[in-house]
Design an enzyme around this catalytic site. Sequence first.
Site, mmCIF file in Angstrom:
data_model
loop_
_atom_site.group_PDB
_atom_site.id
_atom_site.type_symbol
_atom_site.label_atom_id
_atom_site.label_comp_id
_atom_site.label_asym_id
_atom_site.label_seq_id
_atom_site.Cartn_x
_atom_site.Cartn_y
_atom_site.Cartn_z
ATOM 1 N N ASP A 187 4.530 0.385 4.512
ATOM 2 C CA ASP A 187 4.687 0.388 3.059
ATOM 3 C C ASP A 187 6.138 0.030 2.756
ATOM 4 O OD1 ASP A 187 2.057 1.230 2.785
ATOM 5 O OD2 ASP A 187 2.600 3.350 2.753
ATOM 6 N N ASP B 16 -8.822 3.640 -0.771
ATOM 7 C CA ASP B 16 -7.872 4.754 -0.715
ATOM 8 C C ASP B 16 -8.637 6.020 -1.068
ATOM 9 O OD1 ASP B 16 -5.779 3.062 -0.131
ATOM 10 O OD2 ASP B 16 -5.154 2.835 -2.204
#
Length: 250
Positions: A130, A11
């Site tokens: 997500d 990330d």
Amino acid sequence: MLKVRIIPCLDVKDGRVVKGINFVDLVDAGDPVEQASIYSKAGADEICFLDIGASLEKRKTMVDIVLKTAEKVFIPLTVGGGITSVDDIRSLLKSGADKVSINTAAILNESLIRESSKRFGSQCIVAAVDAKKHNNDWLVYSHGGTKNTNMNAILWMKKLEELGAGEILLTSMDRDGTKNGFDLELLNTATKELNIPVIASGGVGKIDHFKDGVTNGASALLAASVFHFAELSIKEVKLYLNENNIPVRL
């Protein structure tokens, strides 16, 4: 059974690898190009770069980092964050990405999945989802996990498959960074409904969590914290899975 892929996830925010819990409380975890190179040499099957602030900040993803990484890393590279058009995808693929991960843009414009899969092939298109549990359903979140779309996650993944996505990157927001293991109920439900590969993401904390992911239908296993902070090595994970009769590339 196809060999299960082990994928470190990087990330990236402000040019650095970060890791948090439940998508917040981010801490620095190093330089993305260096980290990707280390993982490539350590036996990772793929690398996943997610520019976690790009969609929220309404900016393009990190082409410069992709270019630098492609010079040092010779395993498949998936890149996501801030992708809004076919041109963005073309730019990333030309810069050295093998696949792109599309999340928020697909929610805002379903035709992007259809158009890009036809243009570049479904093998290049990873649809990222997500998901967070609400009562008895999982709902889809966009913009780096900040906006509840109120869409049912299972139905949305089925739609993404119909649109031409080659695989699903499924992240449990409830488990992200907690080290409590994958959301196996979510994973199992998704993989039974889909005919394309599912990459399990969110929650790895122990080596047996990787096995749990495979036995609940995952084709690939994505992890961050346990690799970034050297709690587990990719070699350890692969040897463990191999000993448990799960095919991996050793």
